[in-house]
Design an enzyme around this catalytic site. Structure first.
Site, PDB file in Angstrom:
ATOM      1  N   TYR A 259      10.068  -3.011  -9.414  1.00  0.00           N
ATOM      2  CA  TYR A 259       8.727  -2.900  -9.984  1.00  0.00           C
ATOM      3  C   TYR A 259       7.805  -1.894  -9.310  1.00  0.00           C
ATOM      4  O   TYR A 259       7.103  -1.135  -9.972  1.00  0.00           O
ATOM      5  CB  TYR A 259       8.042  -4.288  -9.933  1.00  0.00           C
TER       6      TYR A 259
ATOM      7  N   ASN B 139       1.582   0.344   5.694  1.00  0.00           N
ATOM      8  CA  ASN B 139       2.109  -0.321   4.500  1.00  0.00           C
ATOM      9  C   ASN B 139       3.069  -1.405   4.985  1.00  0.00           C
ATOM     10  O   ASN B 139       4.040  -1.088   5.673  1.00  0.00           O
ATOM     11  CB  ASN B 139       2.852   0.699   3.622  1.00  0.00           C
ATOM     12  N   GLY B 140       2.779  -2.633   4.628  1.00  0.00           N
ATOM     13  CA  GLY B 140       3.659  -3.729   5.041  1.00  0.00           C
ATOM     14  C   GLY B 140       2.861  -4.956   5.398  1.00  0.00           C
ATOM     15  O   GLY B 140       1.720  -5.111   4.947  1.00  0.00           O
TER      16      GLY B 140
ATOM     17  N   CYS C  46       0.815  -1.206   0.000  1.00  0.00           N
ATOM     18  CA  CYS C  46       0.000   0.000   0.000  1.00  0.00           C
ATOM     19  C   CYS C  46       0.850   1.257   0.000  1.00  0.00           C
ATOM     20  O   CYS C  46       2.068   1.205  -0.002  1.00  0.00           O
ATOM     21  CB  CYS C  46      -0.887   0.007   1.239  1.00  0.00           C
TER      22      CYS C  46
ATOM     23  N   CYS D 277      12.632 -12.713  -1.831  1.00  0.00           N
ATOM     24  CA  CYS D 277      11.833 -13.388  -2.858  1.00  0.00           C
ATOM     25  C   CYS D 277      12.719 -13.986  -3.948  1.00  0.00           C
ATOM     26  O   CYS D 277      12.329 -14.922  -4.636  1.00  0.00           O
ATOM     27  CB  CYS D 277      10.770 -12.451  -3.434  1.00  0.00           C
TER      28      CYS D 277
ATOM     29  N   CYS E  12      16.476  -6.153   0.904  1.00  0.00           N
ATOM     30  CA  CYS E  12      15.799  -7.425   1.116  1.00  0.00           C
ATOM     31  C   CYS E  12      15.598  -8.043  -0.260  1.00  0.00           C
ATOM     32  O   CYS E  12      14.898  -7.475  -1.098  1.00  0.00           O
ATOM     33  CB  CYS E  12      14.446  -7.236   1.810  1.00  0.00           C
TER      34      CYS E  12
ATOM     35  N   CYS F 267      13.244  -3.310   0.542  1.00  0.00           N
ATOM     36  CA  CYS F 267      12.680  -4.250  -0.431  1.00  0.00           C
ATOM     37  C   CYS F 267      13.219  -3.964  -1.840  1.00  0.00           C
ATOM     38  O   CYS F 267      13.000  -2.887  -2.403  1.00  0.00           O
ATOM     39  CB  CYS F 267      11.165  -4.099  -0.413  1.00  0.00           C
TER      40      CYS F 267
ATOM     41  N   GLY G 105      -1.683   0.779  -4.868  1.00  0.00           N
ATOM     42  CA  GLY G 105      -2.882   0.074  -4.436  1.00  0.00           C
ATOM     43  C   GLY G 105      -4.110   0.679  -5.076  1.00  0.00           C
ATOM     44  O   GLY G 105      -4.327   1.881  -4.983  1.00  0.00           O
TER      45      GLY G 105
HETATM   46  P1  AMP Z   1       3.601 -12.560 -14.154  1.00  0.00           P
HETATM   47  O1  AMP Z   1       2.805 -12.222 -15.344  1.00  0.00           O
HETATM   48  O2  AMP Z   1       2.772 -13.274 -13.108  1.00  0.00           O
HETATM   49  O3  AMP Z   1       4.868 -13.282 -14.438  1.00  0.00           O
HETATM   50  O4  AMP Z   1       3.998 -11.198 -13.457  1.00  0.00           O
HETATM   51  C1  AMP Z   1       5.084 -10.472 -13.925  1.00  0.00           C
HETATM   52  C2  AMP Z   1       4.644  -9.106 -14.317  1.00  0.00           C
HETATM   53  O5  AMP Z   1       3.965  -8.468 -13.245  1.00  0.00           O
HETATM   54  C3  AMP Z   1       5.847  -8.277 -14.667  1.00  0.00           C
HETATM   55  O6  AMP Z   1       5.601  -7.713 -15.927  1.00  0.00           O
HETATM   56  C4  AMP Z   1       5.930  -7.208 -13.596  1.00  0.00           C
HETATM   57  O7  AMP Z   1       6.049  -5.935 -14.177  1.00  0.00           O
HETATM   58  C5  AMP Z   1       4.645  -7.325 -12.812  1.00  0.00           C
HETATM   59  N1  AMP Z   1       4.856  -7.496 -11.361  1.00  0.00           N
HETATM   60  C6  AMP Z   1       5.934  -7.926 -10.711  1.00  0.00           C
HETATM   61  N2  AMP Z   1       5.729  -7.950  -9.368  1.00  0.00           N
HETATM   62  C7  AMP Z   1       4.478  -7.521  -9.167  1.00  0.00           C
HETATM   63  C8  AMP Z   1       3.665  -7.297  -7.999  1.00  0.00           C
HETATM   64  N3  AMP Z   1       4.101  -7.542  -6.781  1.00  0.00           N
HETATM   65  N4  AMP Z   1       2.409  -6.830  -8.175  1.00  0.00           N
HETATM   66  C9  AMP Z   1       1.936  -6.600  -9.403  1.00  0.00           C
HETATM   67  N5  AMP Z   1       2.647  -6.796 -10.545  1.00  0.00           N
HETATM   68  C10 AMP Z   1       3.904  -7.238 -10.434  1.00  0.00           C
END
Ligand code: AMP
Length: 469
Positions: free
Chosen positions: A252, A112-113, A12, A449, A446, A246, A38
């Site tokens: 992203y 947020n967290g 968020c 992931c 961090c 993070c 968000g």
């Molecule tokens: P996917 O299609 O499931 O492989 O998600 C990867 C895509 O989602 C990439 O193009 C990223 O730009 C975007 N992305 C990466 N992390 C997140 C996140 N936490 N929330 C929303 N989108 C994400």
């Protein structure tokens, strides 16, 4: 309900402003600039020094706030929140700031967290007779602060925060004080700015630019900021740990114009692209990026490799983030609606396609297919971050391990699954080189992931057993 409570997740944005005649409106603009953090719900609580007033709702900031709503949000101080959560938590009760009224003083909370031991703390609170109204872990903090019947002050907030394990950037508003706190590892961003004589706090510095405020400094991990009529004071509720900002904030999440822990997000992404070009070059005619978050990395890749950068994919700006769609079928359709190849550019070319990350593989698979349909001869996928193989417990919706394509497949297998002619990820050291520049104060990221190195663990748990948050 249990699963719902456990599955709650927040990714968020928070915003607060102290002592400004247009506090609620400025909060609205601040939240608007952080809408990317968000899109599920938004809210503002304002204080006129006597009473806290709230307005919140499900949907985008623009949908929730119409002009008339500001008449109700009188006062010179306000905090606000934009919320993203996984499926289970999409109810109005969970939209923040949460407001708690009490004879001894009210309080509003924006978070947020993600609190890893929220479930345990809830159980303890319930045993002691507390009745919680939401399934949000944020409510737990309010109960812990109020539990001893003491006031809301540095001590009670500090004691409550010290019981929480996880990642948090909190804003707390009472009738006549505003508090801001950051977890001891500093996993989420939280910055302090000034607009004239008014203090402003925000998850991202782009919110300061939006309202014309000046950045002052970041909140230090383990620090509790108090703002009242006497000004701004800083106390420590916990010792600062090795910084664990993070990495996904840079990869992203954050806006390119924001500075996260004193590092510009666009510049770090561009450098990720450059490092990627050094580590994993490919013989091709053009370099393209997946809009918007991968454009900076694609520019960096092209600059480093000397291959031309092209606008090979365009984005329909009126479709929400693909992640928000709940089912796989809807997510696939979401990508299709959102992105289109520029056939005139792609046709007959060998393409290097840069994306910032692969989570489930949906986006990459669909885009590779789309590029091939548009006549690409070859598609070489380069990812400007290391493979995501582990769930996030600190507030990003990074699904369960089962859903993470890189957790269950080798690089070659992922390449095949997404239909790419070749695939490579940025290494951990490449990522660190790109982000941790000399200017960074409190270095440390961090990367749990990607690497499985979790900077914060819940005590007593050998293995973290959450199922994706
Ligand atoms: P996917 O299609 O499931 O492989 O998600 C990867 C895509 O989602 C990439 O193009 C990223 O730009 C975007 N992305 C990466 N992390 C997140 C996140 N936490 N929330 C929303 N989108 C994400």
């Amino acid at each position: 309900m249990l699963a719902e409570i456990k599955g709650i997740n927040e990714e968020c944005g928070v915003f607060g402003i102290w002592d400004h005649e247009k506090a609620a409106e400025l909060t609205y603009y601040g939240l608007h600039s952080m809408q990317h953090r968000g899109q599920e719900g938004a809210g503002i609580v304002a204080s006129d020094g006597m009473e806290l007033k709230s307005h919140k709702g499900l949907g985008l900031v623009n949908d929730v706030f119409k002009q008339a709503k500001f008449d109700h949000l009188q006062g010179r101080t306000a905090i606000g929140h934009v919320r993203y959560s996984t499926q289970g938590g999409k109810v109005i009760e969970n939209v923040q700031p949460l407001l708690f009224r009490a004879q001894t003083g009210s309080m509003a909370l924006a978070h947020n967290g993600n609190i890893m031991n929220a479930y345990k703390l809830r159980g303890q609170l319930e045993e002691q007779g507390s009745i919680l109204q939401t399934s949000s872990d944020t409510e737990v903090l309010a109960h812990l602060i109020k539990r001893d019947g003491q006031g809301i002050n540095e001590e009670t907030i500090g004691d409550a925060l010290n019981q929480m394990v996880g990642a948090y950037a909190y804003l707390i508003l009472t009738e006549n004080k505003m508090f801001a706190a950051l977890d001891p590892t500093g996993i989420r961003p939280l910055s302090i700015g000034m607009l004239g004589d008014s203090y402003v706090i925000a998850s991202e510095t782009c919110a300061f630019d939006q309202i014309g405020a000046t950045f002052i400094r970041d909140v230090v991990p383990g620090e509790l900021i108090t703002i009242d009529d006497e000004g701004l004071r800083s106390t420590r509720f916990a010792q600062q740990q090795q910084r664990g900002m993070c990495a996904m904030e840079y990869v992203y999440l954050s806006r390119p114009d924001s500075n996260v822990n004193y590092v510009n997000v666009h510049a770090s992404r561009k450098q990720m692209g450059k490092e990627l070009a050094k580590e994993a070059p490919a013989d091709a005619d053009i370099v393209i990026g997946v809009p918007d978050s991968s454009i900076s990395a694609a520019i960096g890749f092209a600059e480093e490799s000397g291959q031309p950068y092209e606008m090979g994919i365009i984005k329909n700006r009126y479709v929400g983030r693909t992640f928000i769609q709940p089912s796989q079928a809807l997510r696939e359709q979401g990508v299709k609606m959102k992105l289109s190849p520029v056939r005139g550019i792609i046709e007959g070319k060998r393409v290097i396609m840069i994306d910032d990350s692969i989570v489930r593989g949906t986006t990459s698979r669909r885009i590779v297919q789309m590029l091939k349909e548009a006549g690409a001869k070859e598609v070489h996928v380069r990812i400007a971050s290391p493979a995501i193989q582990n769930p996030c417990y600190y507030g990003i919706d990074m699904s369960t391990r089962d859903e993470l394509i890189a957790a269950n497949n080798t690089v070659e297998e992922v390449a095949e699954l997404i239909g790419a002619d070749s695939l490579a990820y940025l290494t951990e050291s490449g990522l660190e080189k790109a982000i941790l520049t000399d200017n960074t104060i409190n270095q440390g990221l961090c990367t749990a992931c990607m690497t499985g190195k979790y900077p914060v663990k819940e005590e007593g748990k050998k293995e973290i057993s959450y199922t994706g948050c």
